[in-house]
Enzyme design. Structure first.
Site, mmCIF file in Angstrom:
data_model
loop_
_atom_site.group_PDB
_atom_site.id
_atom_site.type_symbol
_atom_site.label_atom_id
_atom_site.label_comp_id
_atom_site.label_asym_id
_atom_site.label_seq_id
_atom_site.Cartn_x
_atom_site.Cartn_y
_atom_site.Cartn_z
ATOM 1 N N SER A 261 58.317 134.312 88.172
ATOM 2 C CA SER A 261 58.352 132.891 87.843
ATOM 3 C C SER A 261 57.860 132.652 86.430
ATOM 4 C CB SER A 261 57.508 132.129 88.861
ATOM 5 O OG SER A 261 56.696 131.183 88.229
ATOM 6 N N LYS A 262 58.566 131.766 85.778
ATOM 7 C CA LYS A 262 58.221 131.437 84.397
ATOM 8 C C LYS A 262 56.839 130.775 84.362
ATOM 9 C CE LYS A 262 59.828 130.718 80.099
ATOM 10 N NZ LYS A 262 59.944 131.857 79.201
ATOM 11 N N ARG A 263 56.535 130.034 85.437
ATOM 12 C CA ARG A 263 55.272 129.302 85.456
ATOM 13 C C ARG A 263 54.084 130.264 85.388
ATOM 14 N NH1 ARG A 263 55.390 126.361 90.146
ATOM 15 N NH2 ARG A 263 57.495 125.834 89.528
ATOM 16 N N ASP A 295 62.205 135.594 81.773
ATOM 17 C CA ASP A 295 63.099 135.038 80.752
ATOM 18 C C ASP A 295 63.682 136.167 79.893
ATOM 19 O OD1 ASP A 295 64.313 133.650 78.714
ATOM 20 O OD2 ASP A 295 62.598 132.349 78.303
#
Ligand code: GLU
Length: 520
Positions: A261-263, A295
């Protein structure tokens, strides 16, 4: 196999996820392998999630990766438009057809009413309610309301959605190329909204209609979409269309087994994240938290080779069935098969990515690499002339580059005299007799007719024999003298590249300086 048509159907989110690139790659590879067509379709009907520039970003990532579609927003094609946001009328017509056939219905419940339902369930500790056979009669829709009321609501322009009427007590069973036979019971499925109150279709309707109209033969996508299949299956059935073949790809997890997850990445403060650009290796990807950046841009910016990223991503769920690991995109096109995609989740392994990065650099043509490195260095303001000397330095160091940006550091002493001598190496390698042995080395090489690897090696050997010491007694101090460090490429090759004049100058200089250093 009949005509193969695959599609990558992203909903642009502003960044390209590793899993998204893998989906695109597998669709591309499968089409190439089978002489088919690879289509890009932008699924941008969720206007609430529209992000400026996200589509451009995505298209440029695909082009960067070498996965240019055969049909798509840029290429055009016979089945456009390839932006779902430009196809609203098409979806509306199909939704109306379903309503007319009794396979779908209007629902007038407001977002607040639905939320109240959820709230109630939460308060009772019950699972979130599904809009399905169990409650549809209690809700405000064209099944529960009188026909006249429905008509007047529609005529008055009251907000409404169109929902799919899922039949009760039915088993939905389908074959997936990767997962085999999969079944869902109708009780697990809600009456999916097909057309939202803003008039845009949901993913499910648009996806099925477009896959059909665009003559998609194989749907290859992430496992997270598996649970949508029964709704799609039912839609195909209602329309009387054949469903494409399905292949759901395994999930990709962080090294710690969690979802990528990017978070996680944005909120963590661990070192490595704000890694300065330049010489530093991309250590951020294997930081101890066990999280990796999902990403794709991160890996590009970190300096990974494009071929390595593609090769690595291909291996997130697929393997060729033997121990070969290093593949170019072109080689993957010949090898890929859906039969060799695993069911089990893939774990993102940075070490493997690093290994492939090194392997792909080693595969590069010396001249091509030299040109690219020179261009990179010039961009950073380092003046480089792309001559034979530069080319031979690149050829010598290529196998030692884990990242191409290592070159600047590893090659520094090929372009200037060492400014210092590594104190650890001085301590370990500079012995009482080093100055004497090096003086003799200078004398010997000065006399050589050809300054090449074999001749230099013979000189070292002759000196070592004369003094009854091992070759290392000469080799190590010479390396230190010419490079300032204790490790590097093969010494004789390195000296040949440096050239006799430089070597003599540096060795003499070291003989003067090293014995005066404090640590000695
Ligand atoms: N728009 C969906 C996505 O964002 C497509 C899923 C599919 O391939 O059906 O991934």
């Amino acid at each position: 196999m009949s005509v193969v048509r695959t599609r990558f159907a992203p909903s642009p989110t502003g960044f390209v996820h590793v899993g998204g690139l893998r989906t695109a790659l597998y669709n591309y590879l499968f089409a190439r392998k089978n002489g088919g067509t690879f289509i890009l379709r932008i699924e941008d009907t969720d206007r609430a999630r529209y992000i400026e520039g996200a589509t451009e970003n995505l298209i440029s990532a695909l082009n960067w990766a070498g996965l240019a579609p055969d049909e798509g927003p840029q290429q055009g094609g016979d089945y456009g438009p390839y932006f779902q946001s430009q196809r609203s009328d098409i979806y509306r017509a199909y939704a109306d057809e379903l309503v007319a056939r009794g396979a779908a219905y209007y629902a007038f419940d407001t977002a607040e009413e639905i939320e109240r339902l959820r709230e109630d369930a939460r308060r009772r500790g019950a699972p979130p309610p599904k809009y399905d056979a169990t409650i549809r009669q209690q809700m405000r829709n064209s099944l529960s309301l009188a026909a006249a009321e429905v008509r007047s609501l529609l005529d008055s322009g009251a907000p409404s959605v169109i929902r799919l009427l899922i039949p009760t007590d039915r088993m939905f069973t389908f074959q997936d190329i990767i997962r085999g036979e999969v079944s869902f019971h109708s009780s697990q499925i809600d009456d999916q909204v097909l057309i939202k109150s803003d008039g845009f279709p949901t993913y499910h309707l648009a996806n099925v209609v477009d896959d059909h109209l665009m003559k998609i033969s194989h749907v290859i996508r992430g496992e997270e979409w598996l649970s949508s299949v029964p709704k799609h299956l039912y839609l195909y059935e209602c329309f009387g269309w054949n469903m494409p073949q399905l292949a759901h790809l395994p999930l990709i997890f962080n090294p710690d087994g969690s979802k990528m997850s990017k978070r996680d990445i944005q909120t963590t403060t661990e070192p490595g994240l704000n890694r300065p650009t330049g010489l530093n290796r991309p250590t951020g990807v294997d930081r101890p938290s066990g999280k990796v950046d999902p990403d794709v841009k991160y890996y590009i910016d970190a300096g990974y080779e494009r071929e390595a990223i593609i090769n690595y991503i291909a291996f997130l769920g697929w393997n060729p069935g033997d121990d070969r690991e290093v593949f170019s995109l072109h080689e993957l096109e010949k090898e890929f098969s859906l039969e060799r995609v695993n069911k089990s989740a893939a774990i993102f392994d940075v070490q493997k990515l690093n290994f492939l990065n090194h392997a792909h650099i080693s595969r590069l043509d010396d001249k091509v690499l030299a040109e690219e490195l020179a261009a990179d260095m010039r961009k950073r303001g380092v003046e480089i002339s792309l001559d034979d000397y530069f080319l031979s330095v690149v050829a010598l160091l290529k196998s030692r580059l884990h990242f191409r940006q290592d070159f600047v550091e590893l090659s520094s002493y090929f372009f200037k005299h060492p400014e210092s001598y590594d104190p650890q190496v001085v301590k370990k390698r500079w012995k009482e007799d080093s100055a004497q042995l090096l003086l003799e080395f200078v004398d010997e090489i000065a006399k050589l007719e050809f300054f090449d690897v074999a001749a230099i090696e013979a000189c070292v050997q002759a000196i070592a024999e004369r003094h009854a010491v091992g070759n290392g007694r000469v080799i190590h101090p010479v390396r230190l003298a010419v490079s300032g460090v204790g490790a590097g490429p093969g010494l004789f090759e390195m000296l040949q590249v440096l050239g006799r004049e430089t070597v003599i100058k540096r060795v003499k200089r070291a003989i003067d300086i090293i014995p005066t250093l404090q640590q000695y």
